[in-house]
Motif scaffolding. Structure first.
Motif, PDB file in Angstrom:
ATOM      1  N   THR A  56       0.847  -1.194   0.000  1.00  0.00           N
ATOM      2  CA  THR A  56       0.000   0.000   0.000  1.00  0.00           C
ATOM      3  C   THR A  56       0.886   1.248   0.000  1.00  0.00           C
ATOM      4  N   ASN A  57       0.262   2.397  -0.236  1.00  0.00           N
ATOM      5  CA  ASN A  57       0.989   3.670  -0.260  1.00  0.00           C
ATOM      6  C   ASN A  57       0.686   4.521   0.969  1.00  0.00           C
ATOM      7  N   ILE A  60       3.336   7.071   2.256  1.00  0.00           N
ATOM      8  CA  ILE A  60       3.638   8.263   1.454  1.00  0.00           C
ATOM      9  C   ILE A  60       2.388   9.043   1.084  1.00  0.00           C
ATOM     10  N   GLN A  61       1.224   8.578   1.510  1.00  0.00           N
ATOM     11  CA  GLN A  61      -0.013   9.246   1.120  1.00  0.00           C
ATOM     12  C   GLN A  61      -0.062  10.712   1.543  1.00  0.00           C
TER      13      GLN A  61
END
Length: 366
Positions: A56-57, A60-61
């Motif tokens: 998942t991101n 860094i979201q």
């Protein structure tokens, strides 16, 4: 020494765990193994949880959101700036158009007046023609590229700073050892108008570490190195194995453009044919300061000693972080650097070398 089970303190059919080195009876050694099995299940569960997070991101979201916000704000600024520029340009154009309209209306009024009275000669016709020609020229040349000043950037650019370019202990980006690659030149032939044949102007050694000029063209023969550079700082050391009448060119070219480093000021390459003489050495040749000390220095200093020559070792450094390249001649201790304009030489960079005379040769040392 008598040993008992660590759980029940009984001395019946004891076993030793090879991991924790503790002693258990048969009953409790089974319990101990069950505890270990439960722990390994938990570790395996944690692994899957972490593996899922890596896919998942989430981490860094927040930064993606900041980039998106910057993008929207920048686009809004660009639209507002562009709209203001258009309005300003239209105002200038209307003002210029009104001024020209006043001039041509006056000419038209003079023409109408003289036609009614039939009071005109060739001189009047020539004068009106001359005035119209001048006005047309003013209209045609009233705008040029200078009307738009795009040097004052209104957008604050952002970039990502990679402080952890590598997971290796020294934190240095790992780049393979540099090698030369052959680039055949295309030249027109007398066979078929559109056909071209290729000429190999440079030979490369079997280990790709030495390049030798075979057939230079009018602008020498270009050899490029294999690696592409987009981040970090990288230094490559070369040795001039043989040099003819002209210095080799050391520099870079963008991998997005055809290599052609003949002129270092072109958009295709940055680099040097020669390294400037150090100021402290150059100063003794300038001015009228003919002191005995300066005259002695002139006699001892040979200007040609600062030119590149066979046997020199040259280090070319690519500082992608600061958009700079540097060159150093280790024999003469000369050193210089130059800023690289990204829009003229975009990443990725590739090292480009030009050899000018047949037999000229360069080797990669490290």
């Amino acid at each position: 020494m008598k040993q008992d089970c660590i759980k029940c303190q009984k001395c019946v059919k004891l076993s030793t765990c090879h991991g924790c080195q503790q002693i258990f009876c048969n009953e409790h050694i089974i319990e101990h193994r069950e505890e270990l099995a439960h722990k390994i299940d938990n570790i395996h569960k944690e692994y899957h949880q972490f593996d899922n997070k890596l896919n998942t991101n989430n981490v860094i979201q927040p930064y993606i959101s900041r980039i998106d916000q910057w993008e929207h704000e920048s686009i809004d600024k660009i639209k507002k700036t562009a709209e203001a520029a258009r309005n300003d340009l239209l105002k200038i154009h209307d003002r210029m158009k009104n001024q020209l309209k006043l001039s041509i209306d006056k000419i038209n009024k003079d023409i109408q007046s003289t036609r009614q009275t039939i009071d005109y000669t060739e001189n009047d016709l020539n004068e009106w023609t001359k005035q119209l020609t001048q006005l047309r020229h003013i209209h045609k040349s009233s705008f040029n590229d200078d009307v738009i000043d795009d040097s004052q950037g209104s957008i604050r650019l952002i970039k990502i700073i990679d402080e952890k370019q590598s997971i290796f202990p020294d934190g240095v980006e790992i780049i393979p050892r540099e090698k030369f690659i052959k680039i055949p030149d295309k030249i027109p032939t007398l066979q078929d108008d559109q056909k071209k044949q290729r000429i190999i102007r440079i030979s490369v050694s079997r280990d790709s570490s030495t390049a030798t000029c075979l057939k230079p063209g009018w602008n020498g023969a270009t050899i490029c190195c294999k690696n592409l550079y987009i981040s970090g700082i990288h230094s490559i050391r070369y040795r001039i194995e043989k040099q003819g009448a002209n210095n080799p060119f050391f520099g870079i070219t963008s991998a997005l453009k055809e290599p052609n480093p003949w002129n270092r000021k072109t958009p295709l390459a940055y680099g040097w044919w020669e390294i400037p003489v150090p100021n402290d050495k150059l100063d003794i040749y300038k001015g009228n300061n003919d002191t005995k000390e300066n005259n002695d220095k002139r006699e001892k200093t040979n200007f040609k000693d600062f030119c590149m020559r066979t046997g020199d070792e040259i280090t070319l450094t690519l500082n992608c972080t600061n958009n700079e390249i540097e060159i150093e001649n280790h024999r003469t201790k000369q050193y210089i650097y130059e800023r690289v304009a990204y829009e003229k030489c975009p990443f990725p960079w590739r090292i480009a070398i030009v050899l000018y005379s047949p037999g000229d040769s360069i080797s990669i040392l490290s």
